[in-house]
Motif scaffolding. Structure first.
Motif, PDB file in Angstrom:
ATOM      1  N   LEU A  27       0.844  -1.199   0.000  1.00 34.46           N
ATOM      2  CA  LEU A  27       0.000   0.000   0.000  1.00 34.46           C
ATOM      3  C   LEU A  27       0.882   1.253   0.000  1.00 34.46           C
ATOM      4  CD1 LEU A  27      -2.850   1.235   0.119  1.00 34.46           C
ATOM      5  CD2 LEU A  27      -2.654   1.159   2.612  1.00 34.46           C
ATOM      6  N   ARG A  28       1.933   1.236   0.782  1.00 32.73           N
ATOM      7  CA  ARG A  28       2.874   2.367   0.840  1.00 32.73           C
ATOM      8  C   ARG A  28       3.456   2.627  -0.544  1.00 32.73           C
ATOM      9  NH1 ARG A  28       7.995   2.945   0.758  1.00 32.73           N
ATOM     10  NH2 ARG A  28       8.482   0.746   0.996  1.00 32.73           N
ATOM     11  N   GLU A  29       3.889   1.562  -1.220  1.00 34.51           N
ATOM     12  CA  GLU A  29       4.461   1.709  -2.565  1.00 34.51           C
ATOM     13  C   GLU A  29       3.423   2.207  -3.563  1.00 34.51           C
ATOM     14  OE1 GLU A  29       6.029  -2.125  -3.531  1.00 34.51           O
ATOM     15  OE2 GLU A  29       7.575  -2.010  -1.973  1.00 34.51           O
ATOM     16  N   ARG A  30       2.235   1.629  -3.507  1.00 35.02           N
ATOM     17  CA  ARG A  30       1.197   1.986  -4.473  1.00 35.02           C
ATOM     18  C   ARG A  30       0.766   3.439  -4.342  1.00 35.02           C
ATOM     19  NH1 ARG A  30      -3.422  -2.035  -5.491  1.00 35.02           N
ATOM     20  NH2 ARG A  30      -1.616  -3.348  -5.838  1.00 35.02           N
ATOM     21  N   LEU A  31       0.676   3.936  -3.108  1.00 36.79           N
ATOM     22  CA  LEU A  31       0.215   5.307  -2.891  1.00 36.79           C
ATOM     23  C   LEU A  31       1.361   6.299  -2.722  1.00 36.79           C
ATOM     24  CD1 LEU A  31      -2.847   4.747  -0.524  1.00 36.79           C
ATOM     25  CD2 LEU A  31      -2.774   4.843  -3.024  1.00 36.79           C
ATOM     26  N   ASN A  32       2.602   5.777  -2.756  1.00 34.44           N
ATOM     27  CA  ASN A  32       3.786   6.629  -2.607  1.00 34.44           C
ATOM     28  C   ASN A  32       3.733   7.435  -1.314  1.00 34.44           C
ATOM     29  OD1 ASN A  32       6.297   7.541  -3.423  1.00 34.44           O
ATOM     30  ND2 ASN A  32       5.441   9.311  -4.500  1.00 34.44           N
ATOM     31  N   LEU A  33       3.514   6.722  -0.207  1.00 33.60           N
ATOM     32  CA  LEU A  33       3.421   7.344   1.106  1.00 33.60           C
ATOM     33  C   LEU A  33       4.574   6.883   1.980  1.00 33.60           C
ATOM     34  CD1 LEU A  33      -0.383   6.769   1.797  1.00 33.60           C
ATOM     35  CD2 LEU A  33       0.695   8.914   1.104  1.00 33.60           C
ATOM     36  N   THR A  34       4.799   7.601   3.057  1.00 36.19           N
ATOM     37  CA  THR A  34       5.776   7.161   4.044  1.00 36.19           C
ATOM     38  C   THR A  34       5.144   6.061   4.896  1.00 36.19           C
ATOM     39  OG1 THR A  34       5.063   8.739   5.731  1.00 36.19           O
ATOM     40  CG2 THR A  34       6.773   9.487   4.167  1.00 36.19           C
ATOM     41  N   SER A  35       5.983   5.319   5.606  1.00 35.25           N
ATOM     42  CA  SER A  35       5.468   4.268   6.500  1.00 35.25           C
ATOM     43  C   SER A  35       4.554   4.863   7.555  1.00 35.25           C
ATOM     44  CB  SER A  35       6.626   3.534   7.173  1.00 35.25           C
ATOM     45  OG  SER A  35       7.377   2.845   6.213  1.00 35.25           O
ATOM     46  N   GLY A  36       4.938   6.025   8.084  1.00 36.27           N
ATOM     47  CA  GLY A  36       4.115   6.683   9.103  1.00 36.27           C
ATOM     48  C   GLY A  36       2.755   7.098   8.570  1.00 36.27           C
ATOM     49  N   ALA A  37       2.725   7.606   7.328  1.00 34.56           N
ATOM     50  CA  ALA A  37       1.452   8.019   6.735  1.00 34.56           C
ATOM     51  C   ALA A  37       0.544   6.818   6.495  1.00 34.56           C
ATOM     52  CB  ALA A  37       1.698   8.772   5.427  1.00 34.56           C
ATOM     53  N   VAL A  38       1.130   5.697   6.079  1.00 35.32           N
ATOM     54  CA  VAL A  38       0.334   4.481   5.878  1.00 35.32           C
ATOM     55  C   VAL A  38      -0.229   3.997   7.206  1.00 35.32           C
ATOM     56  CG1 VAL A  38       0.456   2.027   5.258  1.00 35.32           C
ATOM     57  CG2 VAL A  38       1.443   3.740   3.754  1.00 35.32           C
ATOM     58  N   THR A  39       0.599   3.994   8.229  1.00 30.89           N
ATOM     59  CA  THR A  39       0.132   3.561   9.549  1.00 30.89           C
ATOM     60  C   THR A  39      -1.016   4.435  10.028  1.00 30.89           C
ATOM     61  OG1 THR A  39       2.301   2.671  10.124  1.00 30.89           O
ATOM     62  CG2 THR A  39       0.812   3.194  11.953  1.00 30.89           C
ATOM     63  N   ALA A  40      -0.887   5.755   9.883  1.00 24.79           N
ATOM     64  CA  ALA A  40      -1.949   6.664  10.315  1.00 24.79           C
ATOM     65  C   ALA A  40      -3.232   6.418   9.518  1.00 24.79           C
ATOM     66  CB  ALA A  40      -1.498   8.117  10.164  1.00 24.79           C
ATOM     67  N   CYS A  41      -3.092   6.221   8.216  1.00 23.86           N
ATOM     68  CA  CYS A  41      -4.242   5.947   7.352  1.00 23.86           C
ATOM     69  C   CYS A  41      -4.929   4.645   7.763  1.00 23.86           C
ATOM     70  CB  CYS A  41      -3.777   5.883   5.900  1.00 23.86           C
ATOM     71  SG  CYS A  41      -5.044   5.381   4.726  1.00 23.86           S
ATOM     72  N   LEU A  42      -4.137   3.592   7.948  1.00 17.22           N
ATOM     73  CA  LEU A  42      -4.717   2.303   8.332  1.00 17.22           C
ATOM     74  C   LEU A  42      -5.357   2.364   9.709  1.00 17.22           C
ATOM     75  CD1 LEU A  42      -2.025  -0.142   6.923  1.00 17.22           C
ATOM     76  CD2 LEU A  42      -4.260   0.450   5.936  1.00 17.22           C
ATOM     77  N   ASP A  43      -4.753   3.119  10.616  1.00 18.24           N
ATOM     78  CA  ASP A  43      -5.360   3.302  11.943  1.00 18.24           C
ATOM     79  C   ASP A  43      -6.736   3.949  11.822  1.00 18.24           C
ATOM     80  OD1 ASP A  43      -3.144   2.179  13.188  1.00 18.24           O
ATOM     81  OD2 ASP A  43      -2.300   4.114  13.826  1.00 18.24           O
ATOM     82  N   ARG A  44      -6.841   4.995  10.993  1.00 18.06           N
ATOM     83  CA  ARG A  44      -8.139   5.667  10.803  1.00 18.06           C
ATOM     84  C   ARG A  44      -9.162   4.705  10.203  1.00 18.06           C
ATOM     85  NH1 ARG A  44      -4.764   9.762   8.813  1.00 18.06           N
ATOM     86  NH2 ARG A  44      -5.256   9.196   6.645  1.00 18.06           N
ATOM     87  N   LEU A  45      -8.743   3.967   9.172  1.00 17.48           N
ATOM     88  CA  LEU A  45      -9.673   3.048   8.505  1.00 17.48           C
ATOM     89  C   LEU A  45     -10.099   1.919   9.433  1.00 17.48           C
ATOM     90  CD1 LEU A  45      -8.029   2.872   4.968  1.00 17.48           C
ATOM     91  CD2 LEU A  45     -10.123   4.091   5.627  1.00 17.48           C
ATOM     92  N   GLU A  46      -9.173   1.448  10.252  1.00 17.93           N
ATOM     93  CA  GLU A  46      -9.516   0.374  11.192  1.00 17.93           C
ATOM     94  C   GLU A  46     -10.449   0.892  12.288  1.00 17.93           C
ATOM     95  OE1 GLU A  46      -7.053  -3.433  12.583  1.00 17.93           O
ATOM     96  OE2 GLU A  46      -6.189  -1.528  13.264  1.00 17.93           O
ATOM     97  N   ARG A  47     -10.153   2.070  12.823  1.00 16.34           N
ATOM     98  CA  ARG A  47     -11.033   2.669  13.846  1.00 16.34           C
ATOM     99  C   ARG A  47     -12.438   2.904  13.302  1.00 16.34           C
ATOM    100  NH1 ARG A  47      -6.671   5.908  15.147  1.00 16.34           N
ATOM    101  NH2 ARG A  47      -7.530   7.605  13.910  1.00 16.34           N
TER     102      ARG A  47
END
Length: 121
Positions: A27-47
């Motif tokens: 997902l990080r590679e596909r969206l060209n995001l940092t690891s931290g941004a992916v973690t924050a995004c996944l946290d929001r989606l999971e919550r």
């Protein structure tokens, strides 16, 4: 919902290149995001109840991303008008025209995918 969250949901729905579940790294590679941004995004989606993170049974270090039941229901509701519009538009074309359209879209997808791949040197 944040634009990045929507893009992430679409990517998770698409899965990886082999049709399997996406990992946070992919997902990080596909969206060209940092690891931290992916973690924050996944946290929001999971919550929000949209996704689940599931550890691989063979290798517990690997995490797979899946839609949660609530996420599936939200996605269906969100895309229902698009699906209806797509079906109404499709009904206006005969089979030969649809085959030409499919050929065009396949070639377009191949070209766009080639643009995303890094050049081999």
């Amino acid at each position: 919902m944040h634009d990045t969250d929507v893009l992430a949901l679409v990517a998770i729905l698409d899965g990886d290149e082999e049709g399997g579940p996406l990992t946070p790294g992919h997902l990080r590679e596909r969206l060209n995001l940092t690891s931290g941004a992916v973690t924050a995004c996944l946290d929001r989606l999971e919550r929000g109840g949209h996704i689940r993170r599931v550890r691989d049974t063979a290798d517990r270090r690997v995490v797979h991303l899946h839609y949660a039941p609530h996420g599936t229901a939200v996605a269906r509701e969100f895309f229902r008008p698009l699906a209806r519009g797509t079906e109404a538009a499709r009904a206006r074309f005969d089979e030969a025209e649809l085959q030409t359209i499919m050929r065009f879209l396949t070639v377009l997808n191949e070209e766009l995918a080639a643009q995303r791949r890094p050049e081999k040197q």
